[in-house]
Design a protein around this motif. Structure first.
Motif, PDB file in Angstrom:
ATOM      1  N   THR A 151       0.832  -1.217   0.000  1.00 16.59           N
ATOM      2  CA  THR A 151       0.000   0.000   0.000  1.00 16.59           C
ATOM      3  C   THR A 151       0.860   1.258   0.000  1.00 16.59           C
ATOM      4  O   THR A 151       0.435   2.290  -0.520  1.00 16.59           O
ATOM      5  CB  THR A 151      -0.961   0.009   1.199  1.00 16.59           C
ATOM      6  N   SER A 152       2.074   1.168   0.536  1.00 21.78           N
ATOM      7  CA  SER A 152       2.966   2.335   0.522  1.00 21.78           C
ATOM      8  C   SER A 152       3.458   2.668  -0.881  1.00 21.78           C
ATOM      9  O   SER A 152       3.958   3.768  -1.129  1.00 21.78           O
ATOM     10  CB  SER A 152       4.171   2.103   1.441  1.00 21.78           C
ATOM     11  N   GLU A 153       3.308   1.724  -1.814  1.00 18.78           N
ATOM     12  CA  GLU A 153       3.735   1.936  -3.198  1.00 18.78           C
ATOM     13  C   GLU A 153       2.582   2.343  -4.110  1.00 18.78           C
ATOM     14  O   GLU A 153       2.724   2.341  -5.326  1.00 18.78           O
ATOM     15  CB  GLU A 153       4.411   0.674  -3.747  1.00 18.78           C
ATOM     16  N   ILE A 154       1.427   2.664  -3.527  1.00 16.65           N
ATOM     17  CA  ILE A 154       0.285   3.141  -4.308  1.00 16.65           C
ATOM     18  C   ILE A 154       0.090   4.613  -3.993  1.00 16.65           C
ATOM     19  O   ILE A 154      -0.103   4.989  -2.844  1.00 16.65           O
ATOM     20  CB  ILE A 154      -0.996   2.343  -3.977  1.00 16.65           C
ATOM     21  N   ASP A 183       8.483  -2.943  -8.737  1.00 21.53           N
ATOM     22  CA  ASP A 183       9.748  -3.017  -9.452  1.00 21.53           C
ATOM     23  C   ASP A 183       9.848  -1.780 -10.349  1.00 21.53           C
ATOM     24  O   ASP A 183       9.770  -0.671  -9.861  1.00 21.53           O
ATOM     25  CB  ASP A 183       9.871  -4.331 -10.224  1.00 21.53           C
ATOM     26  N   ASP A 184       9.976  -1.962 -11.658  1.00 17.10           N
ATOM     27  CA  ASP A 184      10.076  -0.808 -12.562  1.00 17.10           C
ATOM     28  C   ASP A 184       8.772  -0.509 -13.282  1.00 17.10           C
ATOM     29  O   ASP A 184       8.735   0.320 -14.187  1.00 17.10           O
ATOM     30  CB  ASP A 184      11.180  -1.047 -13.608  1.00 17.10           C
TER      31      ASP A 184
END
Length: 150
Positions: free
Chosen positions: A112-115, A136-137
């Protein structure tokens, strides 16, 4: 002294998304919004329906409306291939709707921290996208299913 300790959860929570492609871009839908994924069946056209509504199908005895995400997002005409799929999504009141996608890639866990929220240049009310996930990328635009039928 008590040997039990309360451990704080330090791991970032992850959400699962079905990742699919439309027009060479990757999108995701929360796995909890999805009923099933099916191959392309025969679609019965409906007169006077919006252009992005492709028609209806019979799915296990239920009539399910089918939407072209490509047309709904103004990406042009549908290009049905052997990889095209229909994702059957759960709507309110136990209703179902199918959305045509170019292909389904995988189930992906995204912390969720990557949204992050989608672009500040797009009004939230006008967008189908609730955020962008980074894994990732890759950048994966996250669909808000309820907005598709608004």
């Amino acid at each position: 002294m008590n040997d039990l300790m309360v451990m704080n959860k330090t791991e970032d929570e992850e959400k699962q998304f079905i990742v699919f492609r439309i027009n060479k871009e990757y999108f995701g839908m929360d796995i909890f919004d999805i009923n099933s994924i099916i191959m392309m069946p025969e679609i019965t056209k409906m007169p006077k329906a919006p252009e992005y509504m492709q028609g209806v199908i019979n799915l296990r005895g239920h009539v399910v409306p089918i939407m072209s995400l490509r047309k709904r997002m103004n990406y042009g005409e549908e290009n049905i291939t052997k990889d095209s799929r229909i994702i059957i999504v759960n709507l309110e009141n136990d209703e179902l709707m199918g959305v045509i996608v170019d292909d389904v890639k995988e189930v992906m866990n995204i912390p969720t921290s990557e949204i992050v929220e989608s672009s500040p240049f797009v009004k939230k009310e006008d967008s189908f996208i609730s955020g962008v996930g980074k894994k990732d990328d890759e950048l994966i635009s996250i669909f808000e299913v309820e907005k598709l039928i608004a």
